[in-house]
Scaffold this active site. Sequence first.
Site, PDB file in Angstrom:
ATOM      1  CG  HIS A  64     -54.869 -18.516  30.817  1.00 30.51           C
ATOM      2  ND1 HIS A  64     -55.210 -17.720  31.154  1.00 30.51           N
ATOM      3  CD2 HIS A  64     -53.252 -18.274  30.600  1.00 30.51           C
ATOM      4  CE1 HIS A  64     -54.646 -16.625  30.723  1.00 30.51           C
ATOM      5  NE2 HIS A  64     -53.415 -16.630  30.758  1.00 30.51           N
ATOM      6  CD  GLU A  67     -57.654 -19.711  33.113  1.00 31.61           C
ATOM      7  OE1 GLU A  67     -58.310 -18.987  31.975  1.00 31.61           O
ATOM      8  OE2 GLU A  67     -56.497 -18.731  33.208  1.00 31.61           O
ATOM      9  CG  HIS A 157     -59.408 -17.220  29.590  1.00 26.56           C
ATOM     10  ND1 HIS A 157     -57.390 -17.075  29.737  1.00 26.56           N
ATOM     11  CD2 HIS A 157     -59.680 -17.147  28.237  1.00 26.56           C
ATOM     12  CE1 HIS A 157     -57.142 -16.884  28.947  1.00 26.56           C
ATOM     13  NE2 HIS A 157     -58.410 -16.978  27.584  1.00 26.56           N
ATOM     14  CD  GLU A 221     -60.890 -14.801  33.090  1.00 26.12           C
ATOM     15  OE1 GLU A 221     -60.762 -16.008  33.839  1.00 26.12           O
ATOM     16  OE2 GLU A 221     -60.216 -14.129  32.699  1.00 26.12           O
TER      17      GLU A 221
HETATM   18 ZN   LIG Z   1     -56.989 -17.156  31.722  1.00 26.97          ZN
END
Ligand SMILES: [Zn+2]
Length: 332
Positions: A64, A67, A157, A221
């Site tokens: 992404h 990020e 992420h 994450e």
């Molecule tokens: Zn992500």
Amino acid sequence: MSAASFGALPESVRALAQADFGDIARRFTDAGFTVGLPARGVLTVKAARPDAARASVLVSVGVHGDETGPIEMVAHVLDALARTPEALAVDLMLCVGNIDAIAAGKRFIDADLNRMFRVQRGDLAGTFEAGRADSLISATRDFFEGSGPARWHLDLHTAIRASRYPKFAIVPELIEPAARGRLIQWLGQAGIEAVIMNPASAGTYSWWTAEQHGAAGSTVELGRIGTLGQNDLSQFLDASNALDGLLRGHAAFDGRMPLVFNTAQSITKLSDAFKMSFGRATENFTPLKKGEVIATDGDTVYTVKHDEELVVFPNPDVRVGLRAGIMVVRAD
Ligand SMILES: [Zn+2]
């Protein structure tokens, strides 16, 4: 959001954000490693002589494009490692996922790259990210082909929304138990507080490597989303140390283990009539009680079935047919 500004960044961060591997590639080449650039944004560093006892580690960042924290973190880890390149104890594939989105300061160009790792892409097939995923799938296959059984994929992420557990990871259930145990232990060392066991693919990169290549893969994450060059790197300190240890072959373990959650139900958006009882700003791991309505979709009503279920990734705005949220319960 506006285009990213690369001007004021530390050189190692600027280089990784633009997938410019020149300096790193040269250092590992000079140290006698076999260095490859199999696709745009992909660097591989392997032992000169193939060694099945050596672990193969894929680290991906920027899947992404907005990020940016993991890009900074990994840039610093690699910069330090490349100064004593002989300390690299694994075969490494480094992947900068969505380079164009990073440059544009956006999450993606056409569609979410982390939903493209599937055979059937439906109406996503013609998107920019579908082509990008094809390149990554091919480079990933070449990397793991012929490698030994110890295979890792850490897809790093940061989360958009607030979370009761700011650092958490998604782990595919299909990973072989011993490798999964080592992965969860590493995640604890990396400061991950919660792990969600996932029974089904949502088209993510880490599921793909777990399913297709037997890798211990995880979508990790690491904290909150931030601007490139302005991320609070202190939140990534544990993850940075754990990654450094993995790459250097030191498996430190201080006993910290994440809480483990099982997926109770996946909420799929079936039609445009889909309505969620809460918005996409809802904090991850917000608890709901038995009987509460999670969402309605025409005649379909999703309700909480356990005494308590916690909602993760709620997003009523996804395309029809995609996952609009996961409900999880404590595994123990
Ligand atoms: Zn992500």
